[in-house]
Scaffold this motif. Sequence first.
Motif, PDB file in Angstrom:
ATOM      1  N   VAL A 127      21.427  24.041 -33.130  1.00  0.00           N
ATOM      2  CA  VAL A 127      20.956  25.380 -33.471  1.00  0.00           C
ATOM      3  C   VAL A 127      20.427  25.986 -32.186  1.00  0.00           C
ATOM      4  CG1 VAL A 127      19.344  26.740 -34.824  1.00  0.00           C
ATOM      5  CG2 VAL A 127      20.328  24.653 -35.791  1.00  0.00           C
ATOM      6  N   GLU A 128      20.954  27.151 -31.833  1.00  0.00           N
ATOM      7  CA  GLU A 128      20.604  27.738 -30.547  1.00  0.00           C
ATOM      8  C   GLU A 128      19.258  28.450 -30.596  1.00  0.00           C
ATOM      9  OE1 GLU A 128      22.919  30.506 -27.314  1.00  0.00           O
ATOM     10  OE2 GLU A 128      22.951  31.109 -29.398  1.00  0.00           O
ATOM     11  N   CYS A 129      18.470  28.251 -29.559  1.00  0.00           N
ATOM     12  CA  CYS A 129      17.289  29.076 -29.326  1.00  0.00           C
ATOM     13  C   CYS A 129      17.565  29.756 -28.009  1.00  0.00           C
ATOM     14  CB  CYS A 129      16.022  28.219 -29.255  1.00  0.00           C
ATOM     15  SG  CYS A 129      14.543  29.196 -28.976  1.00  0.00           S
ATOM     16  N   LEU A 169      18.691  12.725 -38.364  1.00  0.00           N
ATOM     17  CA  LEU A 169      17.528  12.953 -37.510  1.00  0.00           C
ATOM     18  C   LEU A 169      17.481  14.433 -37.167  1.00  0.00           C
ATOM     19  CD1 LEU A 169      15.198  12.018 -35.562  1.00  0.00           C
ATOM     20  CD2 LEU A 169      16.957  11.864 -33.809  1.00  0.00           C
ATOM     21  N   TYR A 170      16.339  15.055 -37.454  1.00  0.00           N
ATOM     22  CA  TYR A 170      16.157  16.474 -37.144  1.00  0.00           C
ATOM     23  C   TYR A 170      15.111  16.590 -36.044  1.00  0.00           C
ATOM     24  CZ  TYR A 170      14.563  21.333 -37.909  1.00  0.00           C
ATOM     25  OH  TYR A 170      14.192  22.656 -37.750  1.00  0.00           O
ATOM     26  N   ALA A 171      15.549  16.962 -34.832  1.00  0.00           N
ATOM     27  CA  ALA A 171      14.620  17.080 -33.705  1.00  0.00           C
ATOM     28  C   ALA A 171      14.391  18.558 -33.408  1.00  0.00           C
ATOM     29  CB  ALA A 171      15.172  16.377 -32.468  1.00  0.00           C
ATOM     30  N   HIS A 172      13.127  18.943 -33.268  1.00  0.00           N
ATOM     31  CA  HIS A 172      12.783  20.357 -33.080  1.00  0.00           C
ATOM     32  C   HIS A 172      13.191  20.913 -31.732  1.00  0.00           C
ATOM     33  CE1 HIS A 172       9.476  20.659 -36.406  1.00  0.00           C
ATOM     34  NE2 HIS A 172      10.636  20.251 -36.859  1.00  0.00           N
ATOM     35  N   ASN A 173      13.557  20.051 -30.773  1.00  0.00           N
ATOM     36  CA  ASN A 173      14.161  20.587 -29.540  1.00  0.00           C
ATOM     37  C   ASN A 173      15.068  19.546 -28.880  1.00  0.00           C
ATOM     38  OD1 ASN A 173      12.472  18.880 -28.084  1.00  0.00           O
ATOM     39  ND2 ASN A 173      11.846  20.458 -26.622  1.00  0.00           N
ATOM     40  N   ILE A 217      20.595  16.592 -35.622  1.00  0.00           N
ATOM     41  CA  ILE A 217      20.511  18.037 -35.400  1.00  0.00           C
ATOM     42  C   ILE A 217      19.477  18.289 -34.314  1.00  0.00           C
ATOM     43  CG2 ILE A 217      19.986  20.290 -36.398  1.00  0.00           C
ATOM     44  CD1 ILE A 217      20.367  19.186 -39.123  1.00  0.00           C
ATOM     45  N   ILE A 218      19.803  19.102 -33.315  1.00  0.00           N
ATOM     46  CA  ILE A 218      18.785  19.505 -32.351  1.00  0.00           C
ATOM     47  C   ILE A 218      18.726  21.026 -32.272  1.00  0.00           C
ATOM     48  CG2 ILE A 218      18.866  17.412 -30.957  1.00  0.00           C
ATOM     49  CD1 ILE A 218      20.679  18.767 -29.020  1.00  0.00           C
ATOM     50  N   VAL A 219      17.575  21.538 -31.899  1.00  0.00           N
ATOM     51  CA  VAL A 219      17.394  22.971 -31.722  1.00  0.00           C
ATOM     52  C   VAL A 219      17.192  23.232 -30.228  1.00  0.00           C
ATOM     53  CG1 VAL A 219      16.025  24.980 -32.420  1.00  0.00           C
ATOM     54  CG2 VAL A 219      16.228  23.020 -33.944  1.00  0.00           C
ATOM     55  N   ASP A 220      17.734  24.307 -29.716  1.00  0.00           N
ATOM     56  CA  ASP A 220      17.606  24.799 -28.328  1.00  0.00           C
ATOM     57  C   ASP A 220      18.974  25.117 -27.755  1.00  0.00           C
ATOM     58  OD1 ASP A 220      15.016  25.127 -27.794  1.00  0.00           O
ATOM     59  OD2 ASP A 220      14.819  23.573 -26.275  1.00  0.00           O
TER      60      ASP A 220
END
Lengths: 352, 330
Positions: free
Chosen positions: B282-284, B232-236, B261-264
């Motif tokens: 993945v860090e934002c 599962l790839y979540a954009h945040n 995977i999450i981004v933020d």
Amino acid sequence: MNSYLKRLFWPLAVLVALLIVNIAVTGFDFIVPSVHDGRLGGAFVNILRGAVPLLLISLGMTIVIATKGIDLSVGAVYAIGAAIACQWILDRDQSALDTVFTAVVLALVVAAVIGAWNGTMVAYFGVQPIVATLILMIAGRGIAQLITGGQIPSVSDDTPFVELGRGAIATVPVPIVIGLVVFFGLVLLTRTTALGMLLESVGGNPEASRLAGIRSKGITILAYLICGACAGLAGIIGSANLGSADANNGGLWIELDAILAVVIGGTALLGGRFFLLGTAIGVAIIGTLEDTIINVGLSSQWQFTAKAIVVFIVAILQSPEFRAWLLKPFRSGSAAEPTAPEPKPEEKAVAK
Amino acid sequence: MLRKAIVGLGAGALLFGSAACGADDGDGSGGDSGEGLVVGFAQVGAESAWRTANSDSVQAAAEADDRIDELKFVDAQQEQEKQIEAIRNFITQQVDVIVLAPVVETGWTDVLGEAETAGIPVVLADRGIEAADEDLYVTRLGSDFVEEGRKAGSWTVETFGGGETTRILELEGTVGSAPANDRKTGFYEVLDGEGLDYELVDSQSGDFTAEGGKSVMETFISTHGLEEVDLLYAHNDEMGLGAIQAIEEAGFEPGTDVQIIIVDGSKAGFEAGVDGKVNYIVECNPVFGDQLMDVVVQVEAGEELEKFTPVEEGVFGPDDFEDELPNRQF
């Protein structure tokens, strides 16, 4: 009663059509509930469960619209209710039942007071409903942010509070139970007491009903109070489901969906008539529609357009003028003859 | 008569008040004479935890930095008009550098032109503005959303490469938003470029909210099931955390049955990581205050800079979650 069912026919037909589309695409599993972890699941049950906050708000909105009003602040009140409940629990002993109870009561009372305030502005200060509630629609999210300090408070998964959104009573999900209780409560309140008639008379003509001895101002305030409390309860259920309260996005644009559900259900925005069952069907249509878009395999970009198309279809099917126009070519043959002679006596009358 | 007198008094008081304010401002800009810089920062608002962390970071960095004399911070409450007003005030106050985190991409030509005429350089933070106005700012310091997508893609290729077909579910951000578009583009760019054998089972928008993530995931589960899904790839974070709840309620183990995977990289996201429910973050990075101060000083000194300066951002796997958690600021 017959005309009541007739009104519900078209929304029901659209709902059934949507369900058939879903069953055709994903199979009968869509409609058949399954039991998981002692809670009913399955696609349709999940839709209903997810639609309960919208249902509560739409029911409140129906009552307000019956008085010829409108409440735009429900989304903001949703956020406030969620924020108060979560923040209260977060700062205290999370697993204690009385903490949760206090949080829920507090959130409900504040939401009801906000609703009563809206009603007072409309009834006593003569502010137009759309303006009076617009104020809190704008300010409400700011208030919710002040409560949460600009953060998203998350409660622990162990607190009984989350059961309001995730739990089950005799396998029926708690939100659905709450939704049913509120629905039947409001139906009984408005259809077995005089309240329903009073609401409709205030919506039909507030001045006339006042002259007829109805305390129209009190009735108006009561309608907005119910709407506010429903919005607060919706916020509580929504935040219990997530275990967190998002002041910015919780219940965002839900007021528009609620108005849509009310209109789909056959309640006129002009007031004077309302159909709680119709509203419930409208909510089911909106809830099912969002899942249908995913099930059919349309991309997210389609979401708004598809919604608009379905609403357009429901609205136009409900219009007697459109149905008459649509059926004209089929009717003209049989219907023309019996109606044709009728104008004659009138013509005579005019001639005399 | 009495009423008129009261109105007159009130108006007088108002006038006096505003005059006093004006005097204050005059004193404030006296900071110019000091050695450090005076920086005006027009922030978007306080609409999310990310943004709050961003504001805190910039304010703390300015406080700690000797090269910066004063940071004039304006919270625009997500309204462009307030930002434009703030920039005009910065110009009047003759600040050394203006930092702008624009609410929207368009409508900046006039006011940034005024800043240019006044000889005050402008730095954009986080978000960008339309390409036609590129000459009106020196550089944009912000997150490279495409690069974030690529990082998620690289990890996917590394983890699933060489095996059977990888089946992926995707939770997109708000339709049409730059982070949603770019995180998607970067992700598939790497997947396609590296030739990973994958199938996108479904991809829908969860609007960057936990509510959206949870309800879309519930539908995904009832429509596609989870048995066959690998990733599962979540954009945040928010959507990912909502989806995790849906996965758990359906009786699956997030992070094990489905890799996520999450981004933020918020605190809540890392906590889920520590619990083993998230596999890759993945860090934002909102904490770019120090970097921003460096850029501001460079800009004031007239150094040439690229139009885009990426924020330093990391990636975190299961081994890093526990160590990194205390460092999270939002």
